[in-house]
Enzyme design. Structure first.
Site, PDB file in Angstrom:
ATOM      1  N   LYS A 124      -2.543 -24.000  -0.988  1.00  0.00           N
ATOM      2  CA  LYS A 124      -2.693 -24.883   0.162  1.00  0.00           C
ATOM      3  C   LYS A 124      -2.971 -26.316  -0.270  1.00  0.00           C
ATOM      4  CE  LYS A 124      -6.343 -25.792   2.447  1.00  0.00           C
ATOM      5  NZ  LYS A 124      -7.610 -25.797   3.219  1.00  0.00           N
ATOM      6  N   ASP A 142      -3.421 -23.455   6.696  1.00  0.00           N
ATOM      7  CA  ASP A 142      -4.863 -23.213   6.728  1.00  0.00           C
ATOM      8  C   ASP A 142      -5.175 -22.254   7.875  1.00  0.00           C
ATOM      9  OD1 ASP A 142      -4.551 -24.719   8.997  1.00  0.00           O
ATOM     10  OD2 ASP A 142      -6.113 -26.180   8.513  1.00  0.00           O
TER      11      ASP A 142
END
Length: 234
Positions: A124, A142
């Site tokens: 991420k 997320d």
């Protein structure tokens, strides 16, 4: 998990997002690729606002790997001690700074594999840096995007990688660059985890979520007492 929305509905959803905010921005403060990398790494299990408060003074004195390494782990710890897991994060910031100097001439690399080789940098974080700094159409999934993707049917998937792939596969190319920012902001401010703001949502008519929230009923007004003329003296 809501079923995958039709392509036409997905295009319309992102068209509306773009009309609402043509250039969505990330909310982490940074001045260059290095400070962006550090800020995103620090944001795990912390709010963007909390990270910005912690890094404001830090980035004024340490905005390069060399300066961060010179500051040392204790110095970094002192600046970021208000955010979660600060000791481990400070250690990783020093380690990644050293690795950037030793392996990448002090520059933040522009490949996912190289970024993920850095301490404290996962997929991420790498995707955020690739998207925001290097302008790659990378999708940083997320908790907000995972929830919105599955709840709406925009990008359903059993894990973050599956949701990332669904965004890449189903969102039209013209929206890929800003897709993850639109979805993050939508999840952060409208499609909330416990009580989604369906009545005020600009895509509620296209969203596949079956348990949409309803507008709150107006609170009953209290009966007002009529004004009484003063009593005449006996």
């Amino acid at each position: 998990m809501t079923a995958q929305l039709p392509y036409a509905d997905i295009r319309e959803i992102f068209t509306r997002f773009r009309e609402e905010q043509a250039e969505p921005k990330g909310e982490l403060d940074h001045v260059n690729a290095f400070t962006l990398l550090v800020a995103v790494a620090l944001s795990a299990q912390a709010t963007d606002k909390g990270v910005n408060r912690a890094t404001r003074a830090l980035f004024e004195i340490a905005d390069t790997p060399e300066k961060m390494l010179a500051l040392g782990e204790e110095g970094v710890t002192e600046h970021i001690k208000t955010i979660g897991l600060f000791r481990n994060k400070a250690r990783n910031v020093i380690k990644l700074s050293r690795q950037l100097i030793e392996e990448f001439d002090g520059e933040v690399p522009s490949s996912r594999a190289a970024l993920e080789s850095l301490p404290g940098v996962g997929r991420k974080t790498a995707n955020v840096v690739l998207n925001m700094w290097f302008r790659h159409p990378a999708q940083a999934v997320d908790t907000h995007i995972f929830r919105v993707g599955n709840r709406t049917g925009l990008a359903p998937g059993k894990d973050v990688v599956a949701v990332e792939r669904a965004i890449e596969d189903h969102v039209p190319a013209e929206f890929q660059q800003h897709a993850h920012h639109w979805l993050i902001l939508h999840g952060r401010y409208v499609c909330l985890a416990r009580k989604p703001g369906c009545p005020d949502c600009l895509i509620s008519d296209l969203c596949g979520f079956e348990e949409k929230t309803l507008p709150e009923a107006p609170k009953p007004k209290r009966a007002r007492k009529a004004l009484q003329p003063p009593k005449e003296p006996a």
